[in-house]
Scaffold this motif. Structure first.
Motif, PDB file in Angstrom:
ATOM      1  N   ALA A 211     -58.617 -20.346 -41.041  1.00  0.00           N
ATOM      2  CA  ALA A 211     -59.223 -19.014 -41.151  1.00  0.00           C
ATOM      3  C   ALA A 211     -58.457 -17.644 -40.337  1.00  0.00           C
ATOM      4  N   VAL A 212     -58.377 -17.873 -39.393  1.00  0.00           N
ATOM      5  CA  VAL A 212     -57.356 -16.811 -38.749  1.00  0.00           C
ATOM      6  C   VAL A 212     -55.923 -16.626 -39.454  1.00  0.00           C
ATOM      7  N   ASP A 213     -55.462 -17.873 -39.961  1.00  0.00           N
ATOM      8  CA  ASP A 213     -54.074 -17.276 -40.601  1.00  0.00           C
ATOM      9  C   ASP A 213     -54.373 -16.416 -41.875  1.00  0.00           C
ATOM     10  N   GLN A 214     -55.438 -16.777 -42.702  1.00  0.00           N
ATOM     11  CA  GLN A 214     -55.864 -16.087 -43.862  1.00  0.00           C
ATOM     12  C   GLN A 214     -56.170 -14.531 -43.680  1.00  0.00           C
ATOM     13  N   ALA A 215     -56.636 -14.187 -42.384  1.00  0.00           N
ATOM     14  CA  ALA A 215     -56.723 -13.002 -41.801  1.00  0.00           C
ATOM     15  C   ALA A 215     -55.630 -12.319 -41.531  1.00  0.00           C
ATOM     16  N   LEU A 216     -54.708 -12.684 -40.975  1.00  0.00           N
ATOM     17  CA  LEU A 216     -53.414 -12.334 -40.543  1.00  0.00           C
ATOM     18  C   LEU A 216     -52.374 -12.467 -41.945  1.00  0.00           C
TER      19      LEU A 216
ATOM     20  N   PRO B 217     -51.135  -8.368 -41.091  1.00  0.00           N
ATOM     21  CA  PRO B 217     -50.606  -8.878 -40.163  1.00  0.00           C
ATOM     22  C   PRO B 217     -50.675  -8.155 -38.758  1.00  0.00           C
ATOM     23  N   ARG B 218     -50.931  -6.943 -38.567  1.00  0.00           N
ATOM     24  CA  ARG B 218     -51.115  -6.143 -37.369  1.00  0.00           C
ATOM     25  C   ARG B 218     -52.749  -6.091 -36.786  1.00  0.00           C
ATOM     26  N   ASN B 219     -53.190  -6.927 -37.242  1.00  0.00           N
ATOM     27  CA  ASN B 219     -54.857  -6.931 -36.886  1.00  0.00           C
ATOM     28  C   ASN B 219     -54.995  -7.466 -35.576  1.00  0.00           C
TER      29      ASN B 219
ATOM     30  N   LYS C  86     -55.749 -15.740 -32.699  1.00  0.00           N
ATOM     31  CA  LYS C  86     -54.883 -16.950 -32.733  1.00  0.00           C
ATOM     32  C   LYS C  86     -54.104 -17.238 -31.359  1.00  0.00           C
ATOM     33  N   ALA C  87     -53.649 -16.286 -30.656  1.00  0.00           N
ATOM     34  CA  ALA C  87     -53.011 -16.518 -29.489  1.00  0.00           C
ATOM     35  C   ALA C  87     -53.940 -17.392 -28.129  1.00  0.00           C
ATOM     36  N   ASP C  88     -55.327 -16.887 -28.174  1.00  0.00           N
ATOM     37  CA  ASP C  88     -56.372 -17.518 -27.387  1.00  0.00           C
ATOM     38  C   ASP C  88     -56.457 -18.971 -27.793  1.00  0.00           C
ATOM     39  N   HIS C  89     -56.474 -19.168 -29.168  1.00  0.00           N
ATOM     40  CA  HIS C  89     -57.083 -20.436 -29.876  1.00  0.00           C
ATOM     41  C   HIS C  89     -55.853 -21.396 -29.654  1.00  0.00           C
ATOM     42  N   LEU C  90     -54.337 -21.039 -29.745  1.00  0.00           N
ATOM     43  CA  LEU C  90     -53.220 -21.728 -29.638  1.00  0.00           C
ATOM     44  C   LEU C  90     -53.124 -22.131 -28.224  1.00  0.00           C
TER      45      LEU C  90
ATOM     46  N   GLY D  16     -46.758 -10.311 -29.601  1.00  0.00           N
ATOM     47  CA  GLY D  16     -47.227  -9.259 -30.901  1.00  0.00           C
ATOM     48  C   GLY D  16     -48.353  -8.418 -30.898  1.00  0.00           C
ATOM     49  N   ALA D  17     -49.343  -8.794 -30.057  1.00  0.00           N
ATOM     50  CA  ALA D  17     -50.548  -8.077 -29.905  1.00  0.00           C
ATOM     51  C   ALA D  17     -50.355  -6.799 -29.207  1.00  0.00           C
TER      52      ALA D  17
END
Length: 383
Positions: free
Chosen positions: A60-65, A69-71, A78-82, A97-98
């Protein structure tokens, strides 16, 4: 049947109330109905992670990005989840990136600010771990800190402790020249003869200073140009100059009072470009003064400092990633087209004889055509 707006409100309400299953159902329905915005996909990712659906949250977060891409919220999610999934190294690229995206923003919401602090802390920990790992491997192979200065600098750059420092002249760039901050004085045959004249050059400087009228601000506003220089030294005597040569023209009044200095410079390969170079001057930095980081105009020359008055604890000259202290009578030779800065934290003036020389890598033909070109630029008519 509920419309999209109703489903979204129900899904977000369920998410706030901790009902992840209801939130996931409502938000999933929106995404299957058509083109959902990035914010909906991100809300779905939060619902799924609360349900323990790790892969679904990532999808789902990949769909958001993919949509934005700069959200920042999506990047941090995504960073926290990974990171939680044990993929710390991959997470770092999204934390970084953030941080890059946020660096261009003046303000961020509090929740994002907390996420960015978490990102910076994680990046700092990872950088320290990475550096320790590299040093352990290198030391096991026989490397010792302090050896091989250029490799040591490259290691600091690789670990993010230093920036890549390159020539960035503000006016003219000549390609193919070495990116060297400081040049060893021993590489120049004329240096020892000049240094031997330090005492007599200093005496001529002191005589000029007794008159008290020959110094002026090094940085002055030009009425024919916009005043974009924000240096605190603009128009200030904190950084002052007394010129023997100014923009390629001999200042006869001062030169006549400094015969020993002029004689000592006769064997120096001054960068001679009529109407422009050399600049030869006594450069004075007052107690407590600072010269902000900046770049010189051209990279076809080197700047030399012959230190004449150096009080204790008067700071250092930083050029690129390297710093050197001034020592009376020992020439410093550096490339001012690299970022450089200086300060004088002492309680007395620091004064050097400053002049520019041709880069030794330039052959006579190159020097000739650089001179011709720069003169032609200056002579370009207004109309």
């Amino acid at each position: 049947m509920a419309n999209t707006d109703d489903r979204l409100q129900q899904g977000l309400k369920a998410l706030r109330e901790g009902n992840a299953a209801e939130a996931e159902a409502q938000l999933q329905a929106i995404t299957t109905e058509g083109a959902a915005p990035a914010s909906t996909w991100l809300a779905l990712a939060f619902a799924r992670v609360n349900l323990g659906q790790g892969d679904g949250a990532l999808s789902a977060v990949d769909q958001a990005l993919a949509l934005e891409p700069r959200n920042l919220r999506a990047l941090l999610f995504k960073a926290d989840h990974l990171d939680r999934m044990g993929q710390a190294r991959t997470a770092q690229s999204f934390y970084q990136g953030a941080l890059r995206v946020a660096s261009g923003l003046q303000q961020v919401p509090p929740d994002i600010g907390q996420g960015l602090k978490r990102a910076q802390d994680s990046c700092d920990r990872q950088a320290a771990h990475y550096e320790d790992y590299l040093l352990e491997k290198l030391e096991a192979a026989g490397y010792r800190s302090g050896e091989h200065a250029r490799f040591a600098e490259s290691l600091d750059i690789a670990c993010g402790k230093r920036d890549i420092q390159l020539q960035q002249p503000t006016r003219y760039y000549f390609p193919g020249l070495p990116q060297r901050a400081f040049y060893p004085r021993e590489d120049f045959s004329w240096v020892s003869a000049l240094e031997a004249q330090t005492a007599v050059i200093r005496e001529e400087l002191l005589a000029l200073m007794r008159d008290g009228e020959h110094f002026e601000p090094y940085l002055e506003a030009d009425p024919n140009r916009p005043t974009l220089n924000v240096s605190s030294n603009l128009g200030s005597m904190n950084w002052a100059a007394c010129y023997l040569w100014r923009e390629g023209t001999l200042v006869e009044e001062i030169a006549a009072q400094c015969p020993a200095t002029m004689a000592a410079l006769e064997q120096v390969p001054l960068c001679l470009i009529p109407g422009q170079m050399p600049g030869v001057l006594f450069s004075r930095l007052a107690p407590g003064a600072r010269i902000e980081p900046h770049y010189g105009a051209v990279n076809s020359r080197l700047i030399c400092h012959l230190p004449l008055i150096v009080p204790p604890n008067c700071g250092e000259l930083r050029v690129g990633n390297h710093s050197k202290s001034w020592r009376e009578g020992e020439l410093l030779i550096f490339d001012d087209s690299m970022e450089h800065e200086a300060a004088n934290p002492s309680s007395r003036d620091r004064i050097v004889l400053l002049f520019d020389i041709w880069r030794p890598e330039l052959d006579p033909g190159e020097r000739h055509w650089i001179s011709q070109m720069l003169q032609a630029v200056k002579e370009y008519p207004e109309a």
